[in-house]
Structures are given as C-alpha cells and as structure tokens.
Write an enzyme that holds these catalytic residues in place. Structure first.
Site, PDB file in Angstrom:
ATOM      1  N   TYR A   1       2.666 -14.384  29.054  1.00  0.00           N
ATOM      2  CA  TYR A   1       3.122 -15.631  29.685  1.00  0.00           C
ATOM      3  C   TYR A   1       3.224 -16.781  28.687  1.00  0.00           C
ATOM      4  O   TYR A   1       2.980 -17.924  29.024  1.00  0.00           O
ATOM      5  CB  TYR A   1       2.224 -15.989  30.882  1.00  0.00           C
ATOM      6  CG  TYR A   1       2.040 -14.823  31.821  1.00  0.00           C
ATOM      7  CD1 TYR A   1       3.139 -14.314  32.515  1.00  0.00           C
ATOM      8  CD2 TYR A   1       0.815 -14.195  31.983  1.00  0.00           C
ATOM      9  CE1 TYR A   1       3.005 -13.218  33.352  1.00  0.00           C
ATOM     10  CE2 TYR A   1       0.672 -13.092  32.821  1.00  0.00           C
ATOM     11  CZ  TYR A   1       1.770 -12.619  33.496  1.00  0.00           C
ATOM     12  OH  TYR A   1       1.642 -11.526  34.316  1.00  0.00           O
TER      13      TYR A   1
ATOM     14  N   TYR B   1      -1.015 -24.590  34.122  1.00  0.00           N
ATOM     15  CA  TYR B   1      -2.219 -24.118  34.827  1.00  0.00           C
ATOM     16  C   TYR B   1      -3.511 -24.725  34.276  1.00  0.00           C
ATOM     17  O   TYR B   1      -4.593 -24.218  34.547  1.00  0.00           O
ATOM     18  CB  TYR B   1      -2.372 -22.596  34.699  1.00  0.00           C
ATOM     19  CG  TYR B   1      -1.162 -21.751  34.976  1.00  0.00           C
ATOM     20  CD1 TYR B   1      -0.640 -21.649  36.263  1.00  0.00           C
ATOM     21  CD2 TYR B   1      -0.572 -21.008  33.954  1.00  0.00           C
ATOM     22  CE1 TYR B   1       0.451 -20.827  36.512  1.00  0.00           C
ATOM     23  CE2 TYR B   1       0.524 -20.188  34.205  1.00  0.00           C
ATOM     24  CZ  TYR B   1       1.027 -20.099  35.487  1.00  0.00           C
ATOM     25  OH  TYR B   1       2.095 -19.287  35.725  1.00  0.00           O
TER      26      TYR B   1
ATOM     27  N   GLY C   1      -3.672  -7.730  37.355  1.00  0.00           N
ATOM     28  CA  GLY C   1      -4.488  -8.920  37.580  1.00  0.00           C
ATOM     29  C   GLY C   1      -5.762  -9.036  36.773  1.00  0.00           C
ATOM     30  O   GLY C   1      -6.408 -10.090  36.787  1.00  0.00           O
TER      31      GLY C   1
ATOM     32  N   ARG D   1       1.462 -22.645  29.340  1.00  0.00           N
ATOM     33  CA  ARG D   1       0.314 -22.391  30.229  1.00  0.00           C
ATOM     34  C   ARG D   1      -0.633 -23.580  30.340  1.00  0.00           C
ATOM     35  O   ARG D   1      -1.082 -23.894  31.437  1.00  0.00           O
ATOM     36  CB  ARG D   1      -0.436 -21.123  29.809  1.00  0.00           C
ATOM     37  CG  ARG D   1       0.395 -19.840  30.092  1.00  0.00           C
ATOM     38  CD  ARG D   1      -0.407 -18.569  29.900  1.00  0.00           C
ATOM     39  NE  ARG D   1      -1.458 -18.423  30.878  1.00  0.00           N
ATOM     40  CZ  ARG D   1      -2.743 -18.590  30.655  1.00  0.00           C
ATOM     41  NH1 ARG D   1      -3.170 -18.890  29.445  1.00  0.00           N
ATOM     42  NH2 ARG D   1      -3.611 -18.457  31.621  1.00  0.00           N
TER      43      ARG D   1
ATOM     44  N   ARG E   1      -1.014  -9.131  31.722  1.00  0.00           N
ATOM     45  CA  ARG E   1      -1.831  -9.945  30.823  1.00  0.00           C
ATOM     46  C   ARG E   1      -2.840  -9.119  30.013  1.00  0.00           C
ATOM     47  O   ARG E   1      -2.943  -9.265  28.800  1.00  0.00           O
ATOM     48  CB  ARG E   1      -2.599 -10.974  31.652  1.00  0.00           C
ATOM     49  CG  ARG E   1      -3.348 -12.021  30.851  1.00  0.00           C
ATOM     50  CD  ARG E   1      -4.285 -12.821  31.760  1.00  0.00           C
ATOM     51  NE  ARG E   1      -3.629 -13.344  32.943  1.00  0.00           N
ATOM     52  CZ  ARG E   1      -2.970 -14.504  33.007  1.00  0.00           C
ATOM     53  NH1 ARG E   1      -2.923 -15.272  31.949  1.00  0.00           N
ATOM     54  NH2 ARG E   1      -2.388 -14.902  34.122  1.00  0.00           N
TER      55      ARG E   1
ATOM     56  N   GLU F   1      -0.400  -1.911  37.603  1.00  0.00           N
ATOM     57  CA  GLU F   1       0.640  -2.601  36.827  1.00  0.00           C
ATOM     58  C   GLU F   1       0.091  -3.848  36.144  1.00  0.00           C
ATOM     59  O   GLU F   1       0.408  -4.963  36.528  1.00  0.00           O
ATOM     60  CB  GLU F   1       1.871  -2.922  37.685  1.00  0.00           C
ATOM     61  CG  GLU F   1       1.535  -3.515  39.024  1.00  0.00           C
ATOM     62  CD  GLU F   1       2.741  -3.707  39.938  1.00  0.00           C
ATOM     63  OE1 GLU F   1       3.733  -2.975  39.808  1.00  0.00           O
ATOM     64  OE2 GLU F   1       2.659  -4.592  40.789  1.00  0.00           O
ATOM     65  N   PRO F   2      -0.739  -3.644  35.113  1.00  0.00           N
ATOM     66  CA  PRO F   2      -1.282  -4.784  34.378  1.00  0.00           C
ATOM     67  C   PRO F   2      -0.241  -5.400  33.455  1.00  0.00           C
ATOM     68  O   PRO F   2       0.625  -4.702  32.927  1.00  0.00           O
ATOM     69  CB  PRO F   2      -2.403  -4.150  33.547  1.00  0.00           C
ATOM     70  CG  PRO F   2      -1.969  -2.732  33.357  1.00  0.00           C
ATOM     71  CD  PRO F   2      -1.198  -2.350  34.592  1.00  0.00           C
TER      72      PRO F   2
ATOM     73  N   CYS G   1       7.521 -34.696  24.045  1.00  0.00           N
ATOM     74  CA  CYS G   1       7.407 -36.042  24.604  1.00  0.00           C
ATOM     75  C   CYS G   1       6.826 -35.980  25.995  1.00  0.00           C
ATOM     76  O   CYS G   1       7.526 -36.162  26.997  1.00  0.00           O
ATOM     77  CB  CYS G   1       8.774 -36.690  24.627  1.00  0.00           C
ATOM     78  SG  CYS G   1       9.370 -36.929  22.974  1.00  0.00           S
ATOM     79  N   GLU G   2       5.548 -35.721  26.062  1.00  0.00           N
ATOM     80  CA  GLU G   2       4.877 -35.459  27.331  1.00  0.00           C
ATOM     81  C   GLU G   2       3.389 -35.600  27.007  1.00  0.00           C
ATOM     82  O   GLU G   2       2.883 -34.874  26.165  1.00  0.00           O
ATOM     83  CB  GLU G   2       5.191 -34.007  27.644  1.00  0.00           C
ATOM     84  CG  GLU G   2       5.266 -33.396  29.004  1.00  0.00           C
ATOM     85  CD  GLU G   2       6.224 -33.942  30.010  1.00  0.00           C
ATOM     86  OE1 GLU G   2       5.696 -34.332  31.045  1.00  0.00           O
ATOM     87  OE2 GLU G   2       7.442 -33.983  29.793  1.00  0.00           O
TER      88      GLU G   2
HETATM   89  C1  PLP Z   1       2.361 -10.667  37.648  1.00  0.00           C
HETATM   90  C2  PLP Z   1       2.287  -9.390  38.331  1.00  0.00           C
HETATM   91  C3  PLP Z   1       1.557  -8.345  37.770  1.00  0.00           C
HETATM   92  C4  PLP Z   1       0.764  -8.471  36.514  1.00  0.00           C
HETATM   93  O1  PLP Z   1      -0.266  -9.385  36.621  1.00  0.00           O
HETATM   94  P1  PLP Z   1      -1.268  -9.575  35.379  1.00  0.00           P
HETATM   95  O2  PLP Z   1      -2.242 -10.565  35.869  1.00  0.00           O
HETATM   96  O3  PLP Z   1      -0.479 -10.068  34.245  1.00  0.00           O
HETATM   97  O4  PLP Z   1      -1.896  -8.255  35.127  1.00  0.00           O
HETATM   98  C5  PLP Z   1       1.571  -7.136  38.429  1.00  0.00           C
HETATM   99  N1  PLP Z   1       2.261  -6.969  39.575  1.00  0.00           N
HETATM  100  C6  PLP Z   1       2.968  -7.957  40.142  1.00  0.00           C
HETATM  101  C7  PLP Z   1       3.711  -7.707  41.399  1.00  0.00           C
HETATM  102  C8  PLP Z   1       2.996  -9.196  39.545  1.00  0.00           C
HETATM  103  O5  PLP Z   1       3.693 -10.171  40.123  1.00  0.00           O
END
Ligand code: PLP
Length: 474
Positions: free
Chosen positions: A426, A370, A284, A366, A329, A326-327, A397-398
């Site tokens: 993403y 978003y 995240g 994106r 992005r 678990e990064p 076309c949007e």
């Molecule tokens: C999307 C996601 C991540 C990675 O999120 P980032 O913002 O890209 O770091 C990690 N764990 C889970 C379960 C996710 O759904």
C-alpha cells in the site's frame, strides 16, 4: 565487518519481537527490516547484498528497494504452513492491491501462489505478467480470483475472457453474470460468494471490512436467497464462500471466529444442493511497523486458522474444503524499504525540529490517510549515536505530509539517506503524482544484484495524458 543487525543500532531495540517463536527462520511480518539486512564495512545498510548509498547513487531517490529473499520467504511460510497444518487442499493467493506490477507478480507466481485482483487494471497486469512468464491460459485462469464491490460490465467480460474465478459481491453482479452467461453456451462461470460475516476486529475504521455495516459482500440475511438463486442457475458454478474481515490485524481470534461462521454457511449452502468445495478466509495479518507492534508470525496465524477451519468442519460434519487465504500486506510489506535523501531542516525552539525528505505522501500516502506509524534508520551512518528527536516531513504542500512524527535519529545532514521500513504494501500501489512529483523507481535486490522493476517517472510521463485543446492555442 558484516554484521546482521538483530537490534536497531540507533535505539538498541530488537528488530524482532521478544516472543518471536523462531529467530533462526524469522517470520518476515515480525521483522522491521527485510531479512537480508546487514551493516557493511562502510557502516551502511545493505539489503539483498546491495549497499543503500550505492543504490541511491545508481537509481536516484526516493527509491523503493524490494528484497526478493524476504518476499519469497513470506510466500513459502504461508504455502508450507498450510501444507503442514491443514489436512485438506490449500492455496495461498496474493492480494495484489498491496503492490501490483509485472515483476512482483513474476516473483510470487514462481512461489506457486495465486492472485487476487480487484479491478480490470490489476487483472490486466497480472494476466500480462503471467503470459510473459509462459503460463498457459488454463493455468492463468486457475491462478486468478477477481474481487470488487462494483465491477463494471466491461470488467466482468474481461474476467470471463480470462476464465478466472469471480468473487461475487452483490445482487447486481450475480444477475449481470447470469445475463452474460447466455452468450457463453456450455460454460459455467466459476464464482465464490462474498459475505459480510459480522465480525469486529481492532484495526483502523477504513480498513475494517467484516462488521455488518460494510460496503463489501452480501449481508447474511440475504444469503439463503442467494443460495436458492444460484441453485436455480446452472450457468453459475458456485465453488464456495469468501470473507475478508480487515487489515493490519494482530489478533488471531477474529480469523478463528470467521472460520466458524464461514463453515456454518458452507453447511447451509450445501443444504441448497450446492457443493461449495472452497473456503476463502481473506487476508489481514498485520506486520511490524514500529517496535511496539507485535503481530503473530505467519506460521502461528496459519496454524490458528487451519485448526479453526478443521474443528468447525468436524463440528458441522462436512468434508474439509480447499482452504484459500489471500494475504497482501504480510506477504510483501516487510520486504521493502524506501530510501529518501535528507534536505532542508527547520528548528522551532522548544517545539519541534523538522527534517524534510525528497518524497512523502505521493510515494507513501499511508501516514496522511490512516495516521500510520513507521520506523526509520539513517542508512548511510548505521552506527551513529542517536542524539535528537525530529519529525520527518515530506516535500508536499500539505501540513499533514509527515512521514514520521518524533523519530529518534542521529544528527542528519543534507544528502544523508533515511530508510523507512515496511513500505512494500500500500505504498507504490497507492502512490500519486500529487504536486506533480514523478513516482519513484523500484529495484528488486538479491545476492548483490539490483534489477530495475519500475522505471522512475519523468516529467514527460507527467504530461503524457494531458491534452491541450487546439482552441487554447492562439
Ligand atoms: C485487502 C484485501 C486483502 C488483503 O489484505 P491484507 O491486510 O493486505 O492482507 C485480502 N482480501 C481482500 C478481499 C481484500 O480486500
């Protein structure tokens, strides 16, 4: 004249935020451009030692350009950060939904990271790549964590075959696994339990996952029942807990709070007789998409999270779990740019000037999904003076197919190369063939060498899955 651009020559703004703690070893997620970006003597942007115009001539446009150095740097800053700041065991796993492909898995695997996959397709891609790279079945099983709030029975069977850890999201999944385990005698299934921690963070509603009203994970009021159920079913080897609170987060506090919440649940789970040696705090961490964005560095984030987990464990008097992050992005986002060619121009007096590029929402959904903001440079005229404000539009076309609203740019001409930064996460993974645009190619650049990692789609690729029923043919 090779100059490392520390400032955006168009805007005069620094590429790194003012408070970047380490400008000698910048944190990739704080840098707008990949770390190897240079301006060469043709006044072109160069990434990984490769001239942007030459890349576009050779591989076409749009083109994803992935910088191996930046990607490896982000991996090592996470990996080494945990080794420095966390006193227990740690493992960084790449959230491969950010960009899943054989080559991306290949680079990240050699940095000793694992993989989080969220579908049978991501599992397949990751396993195929690791197999081709020569990893053993056992190593592959240990490297992969399988997520998802609605895994099919076929996907669960696939995961059991690989032997990876399954991050269980709900009751149906838990019960299905117990059923499937009856055909796997003498084997217990490694699982983590995903919970919704009830933590709010400031990010877009669609990418927030930690608040209670979320489709992901067990609600906290069910958790003790879950622990009791697992304690009764020896075929489930529950190794710990998982939570993920959202994406593109610039605050450290939510993750520190999360550590506290998760450690308390670990303690409660242990009271049910489960050992729970692992704690997965999700990903995240945000990245810098525009000059206003100011995320903490990878090192700062890792330090804050590590300390929070250690303090919480001390408070609860439990041993330090193996800490997993678990990064997605922040590992790959800043390592990639997208190069587009400029085409048509529309001037609406006293209102707006549009310049259109040869891609858009199909290669980067994106902005339309978003309202995401991006930054741009004119890659083939890096030192040209800024003299206009234009809206960079895609070719779909949007009306909402806008790449950047109100970008400050030098005068552009058809054929010029616009480079959008921070497109590693993403973008390709969410790309589509909307309007039947073939998806772009991607190259991995390093030391002046560019390797194709994704072939540009052809028109034949577009109709490959189409079927024309016989009865329609006269
Ligand atoms: C999307 C996601 C991540 C990675 O999120 P980032 O913002 O890209 O770091 C990690 N764990 C889970 C379960 C996710 O759904």
């Amino acid at each position: 004249m090779i100059a490392t651009p520390t400032k955006n020559p168009h805007t005069g703004q620094d590429y790194l935020p003012k408070n970047a703690i380490n400008t000698k070893k910048p944190s990739p997620n704080q840098s707008l451009l990949p770390l190897t970006a240079n301006i060469n003597d043709r006044d072109h942007l160069e990434i990984g030692g490769c001239d942007i115009e030459t890349l576009v001539e050779q591989f076409g446009s749009p083109l994803y350009i992935l910088d191996e150095t930046t990607l490896r740097n982000a991996c090592s800053q996470y990996r080494d950060g945990f080794k420095t700041y966390y006193q227990g065991e740690s493992q960084v796993i790449y959230a491969s939904k950010a960009w899943s492909s054989l080559a991306v898995v290949g680079v990240i695997a050699t940095e000793d990271l694992g993989f989080d996959v969220v579908s049978g397709g991501e599992l397949y891609t990751t396993e195929k790549s690791l197999t081709q790279l020569g990893y053993s079945c056992q190593e592959i099983a240990q490297k992969i964590y399988f997520h998802g709030n609605n895994k099919s029975v076929a996907e669960l069977k696939q995961a059991l075959e690989v032997g990876c850890t399954i991050i269980v999201d709900n009751w149906l999944e838990l019960q299905t696994l117990v059923q499937l385990s009856q055909s796997l005698p003498d084997q217990s299934i490694p699982i983590l339990i995903r919970l919704t921690p009830g933590i709010e963070c400031h990010t877009h509603e669609y990418i927030r996952t930690g608040h209670l009203d979320s489709k992901f994970g067990f609600d906290p009021h069910q958790l003790e029942t879950v622990f009791a159920y697992i304690a009764e079913h020896k075929s489930l080897n529950c190794r710990g807990l998982h939570a993920h609170i959202g994406s593109q987060i610039f605050e450290k506090q939510p993750h520190q709070d999360l550590a506290g919440v998760l450690v308390e649940w670990l303690k409660i789970g242990q009271e049910y007789g489960l050992t729970l040696p692992e704690l997965n705090i999700g990903g995240g961490l945000g990245i810098r998409y525009t000059e206003e964005d100011d995320p903490p560095s990878i090192e700062e984030w890792v330090k804050a999270v590590s300390e929070a987990v250690m303090q919480a464990c001390q408070r609860s008097n439990i041993p330090l779990p193996k800490l997993i992050a678990e990064p997605g992005r922040s590992l790959i986002g800043s390592a990639c740019v997208t190069a587009y060619k400029v085409g048509s121009r529309k001037e609406i007096p006293e209102l707006r000037t549009y310049i259109a590029v040869d891609g858009g929402m199909s290669d980067n959904p994106r902005p339309i999904t978003y309202q995401s903001a991006y930054s741009v440079v004119l890659g083939n005229k890096m030192s040209a003076e800024i003299n206009e404000t234009v809206t960079v539009a895609g070719k779909h076309c949007e009306s909402g197919d806008i790449v950047i609203k109100d970008a400050r740019l030098p005068q552009t001409h058809p054929g010029d190369i616009l480079v959008i930064m921070g497109t590693g996460a993403y973008n390709y993974s969410m790309a589509s063939n909307y309007n039947r645009l073939p998806r772009p190619a991607a190259v991995l650049v390093n030391n002046g060498e560019a390797n194709l990692i994704l072939r540009r789609e052809t028109y034949d690729d577009l109709i490959r899955q189409d079927c024309l029923p016989e009865k329609l043919i006269p």
